[in-house]
Design a protein around this motif. Sequence first.
Motif, short mmCIF file in Angstrom:
data_model
loop_
_atom_site.label_atom_id
_atom_site.label_comp_id
_atom_site.label_asym_id
_atom_site.label_seq_id
_atom_site.Cartn_x
_atom_site.Cartn_y
_atom_site.Cartn_z
N GLY A 129 -23.54 0.48 1.29
CA GLY A 129 -22.45 0.12 2.26
C GLY A 129 -21.13 -0.33 1.89
O GLY A 129 -21.33 -0.83 0.49
N ALA A 130 -20.03 -0.32 2.34
CA ALA A 130 -18.72 -0.64 1.88
C ALA A 130 -18.60 -2.05 1.90
O ALA A 130 -18.79 -2.87 2.81
N VAL A 131 -18.13 -2.46 0.71
CA VAL A 131 -17.66 -3.93 0.42
C VAL A 131 -16.20 -4.18 0.94
O VAL A 131 -16.00 -5.07 1.74
N GLU A 132 -15.32 -3.33 0.82
CA GLU A 132 -14.11 -3.28 1.36
C GLU A 132 -13.32 -1.88 0.85
O GLU A 132 -13.67 -1.26 -0.05
N ASN A 133 -12.50 -1.46 2.00
CA ASN A 133 -11.80 -0.31 1.83
C ASN A 133 -10.28 -0.61 1.51
O ASN A 133 -9.70 -1.94 1.90
N GLY A 134 -9.45 0.17 0.83
CA GLY A 134 -8.17 -0.38 0.54
C GLY A 134 -7.50 0.88 0.74
O GLY A 134 -7.75 2.20 0.26
N GLU A 135 -6.21 0.92 1.25
CA GLU A 135 -5.10 2.08 1.75
C GLU A 135 -4.18 1.91 0.88
O GLU A 135 -3.27 0.82 0.88
N GLN A 136 -3.73 2.90 0.14
CA GLN A 136 -2.56 2.86 -0.73
C GLN A 136 -1.92 3.99 -0.57
O GLN A 136 -2.13 5.21 -0.38
N ILE A 137 -0.35 3.88 -0.66
CA ILE A 137 0.50 5.01 -0.88
C ILE A 137 1.12 5.32 -2.18
O ILE A 137 1.59 4.28 -2.86
N VAL A 138 1.06 6.58 -2.58
CA VAL A 138 1.53 6.97 -4.07
C VAL A 138 2.76 7.92 -3.63
O VAL A 138 2.64 8.87 -2.88
N GLU A 139 4.12 7.60 -3.78
CA GLU A 139 5.24 8.10 -3.34
C GLU A 139 5.46 9.13 -4.43
O GLU A 139 5.64 9.20 -5.49
N ALA A 140 5.92 10.23 -3.75
CA ALA A 140 6.85 11.36 -4.41
C ALA A 140 6.47 11.88 -5.62
O ALA A 140 6.84 12.05 -6.70
N VAL A 141 4.99 12.45 -5.60
CA VAL A 141 4.51 13.21 -6.70
C VAL A 141 4.85 14.50 -6.84
O VAL A 141 4.62 15.30 -5.84
N ALA A 142 5.45 14.82 -7.86
CA ALA A 142 6.16 16.21 -8.05
C ALA A 142 4.92 17.27 -8.26
O ALA A 142 3.86 16.73 -8.77
N PRO A 143 5.16 18.51 -7.78
CA PRO A 143 4.22 19.57 -8.14
C PRO A 143 3.62 19.66 -9.63
O PRO A 143 4.31 19.71 -10.46
N GLY A 144 2.37 19.70 -9.67
CA GLY A 144 1.74 19.83 -11.06
C GLY A 144 1.67 18.35 -11.97
O GLY A 144 0.89 18.59 -12.73
N ARG A 145 2.23 17.51 -11.35
CA ARG A 145 2.08 16.35 -12.15
C ARG A 145 1.05 15.37 -11.79
O ARG A 145 0.25 15.29 -10.43
N THR A 146 0.36 14.74 -12.73
CA THR A 146 -0.75 13.83 -12.50
C THR A 146 -0.38 12.33 -12.82
O THR A 146 0.42 12.29 -13.78
N VAL A 147 -0.69 11.62 -11.88
CA VAL A 147 -0.29 10.12 -11.92
C VAL A 147 -1.71 9.14 -11.77
O VAL A 147 -2.73 9.48 -11.38
N LYS A 148 -1.60 8.44 -12.91
CA LYS A 148 -2.90 7.62 -13.27
C LYS A 148 -2.62 6.31 -12.68
O LYS A 148 -1.53 5.69 -12.70
N GLY A 149 -3.45 5.74 -11.94
CA GLY A 149 -3.43 4.51 -11.42
C GLY A 149 -4.45 3.70 -11.27
O GLY A 149 -5.65 4.01 -11.59
N THR A 150 -4.63 2.40 -10.81
CA THR A 150 -5.66 1.54 -10.62
C THR A 150 -5.62 0.93 -9.35
O THR A 150 -4.81 0.25 -8.95
N VAL A 151 -6.76 1.03 -8.64
CA VAL A 151 -6.97 0.08 -7.33
C VAL A 151 -7.80 -0.88 -7.65
O VAL A 151 -8.98 -0.93 -8.33
N VAL A 152 -7.33 -1.92 -7.03
CA VAL A 152 -7.95 -3.35 -7.66
C VAL A 152 -8.64 -3.92 -6.32
O VAL A 152 -7.89 -3.84 -5.14
N MET A 153 -9.79 -4.72 -6.33
CA MET A 153 -10.08 -5.41 -5.22
C MET A 153 -10.01 -7.04 -5.76
O MET A 153 -10.69 -7.23 -6.90
N ARG A 154 -9.45 -7.59 -4.84
CA ARG A 154 -9.28 -9.19 -5.05
C ARG A 154 -10.21 -9.85 -3.93
O ARG A 154 -10.20 -9.61 -2.93
N ARG A 155 -10.96 -10.85 -4.38
CA ARG A 155 -11.77 -11.89 -3.74
C ARG A 155 -10.75 -12.84 -3.12
O ARG A 155 -10.16 -13.84 -4.04
#
Length: 338
Positions: A129-155
């Motif tokens: 089961g889900a402990v938490e969901n998070g919705e995030q927006i990643v803006e203006a990613v160019a074609p062919g580009r890879t963006v690395k990111g980290t999604v964090v859960m805070r208590r």
Amino acid sequence: MPTVSRTASTVLAATVLLAACGAQSTSPGTGDGEAPVRAEALCPADSMPYDATSRSEPSPRPSGTPSALPLPSAGRTTEDDVKITALYAWGPESGCAGVDYSADFELTNHQKAKATYTLTFGFLAASGGAVENGEQIVEAVAPGRTVKGTVVMRRTAGSAPAVTGVEVRKVRSVPESEVSSAAGSCPKSGVHLYADQGNAAMGLRVVGLHLVNCGTRPYRLDGRPKLELQNADHERVNGVRILQGTEEISTGLGGDGAPQPVVLQPGEAAVADLAWRNTTQAGDAVNAPYVRVWAAPTADPVTVVPELDLGTTGQLGVGSWRKDETYRGSADTPAARP
């Protein structure tokens, strides 16, 4: 219905840290002049200004040593253009109060145009089961580009089950040239156009399309917005009747009858309703997460994501534009302030 709410639960919240550097192009045509994706600091104390020209400094990370958790063999660690690459548990020595878990991900734009993504992640308990969901927006990613990111859960308060996995719940993308906006800098069109979170009751769905004149000249609307429905692959959805009005869906929703001309002065707003039912009977259910909207015949399209779950009804009601007398503006439209 509309995408997952951006409001976190009272127990947990999720936020994303996008790497301003470290994103490698996977195809030619993405040069060093490409502005990096907006970055935010993971911890408030570690905040640093965003420099759209810098590609050499990584975004701040928690201090300390995390414990790597195995990624589950089951579950969606890859979905469309997103891949989860690692999952970590953080102790109190991390230096970020309240950070419990983080997941690294990579987002690659395989489309032909620059796009803005909305990503929904789910942190999972051992039960699945889900402990938490998070919705995030990643803006203006160019074609062919890879963006690395980290999604964090805070208590933020209390306790919750231990996280043992993470998955990609939903990926939505909109061409950068058609991104909707409710505030911020005024687009070249002179208007903000966006969809609200909508209402649902007893199978009835109603979503409002909102248009705000953020320009310096009057803006005229005459009729109803023109729509094009698209499926999750951005393919046009055919076979759905676009009703001129919402009375065939339900009465009393507003905007029925013959459309009347609406002239918006700077700082004023208008609204038009989309209404449908998600009744499912014989046949294939139709889901159309994306809707391209032309506010007026000569306007450029804007894409909103109301997540239309039309069932097997095969119809969508579109109300006429009417002035939104409840709109009071924002700091971006000072003329509308009382």
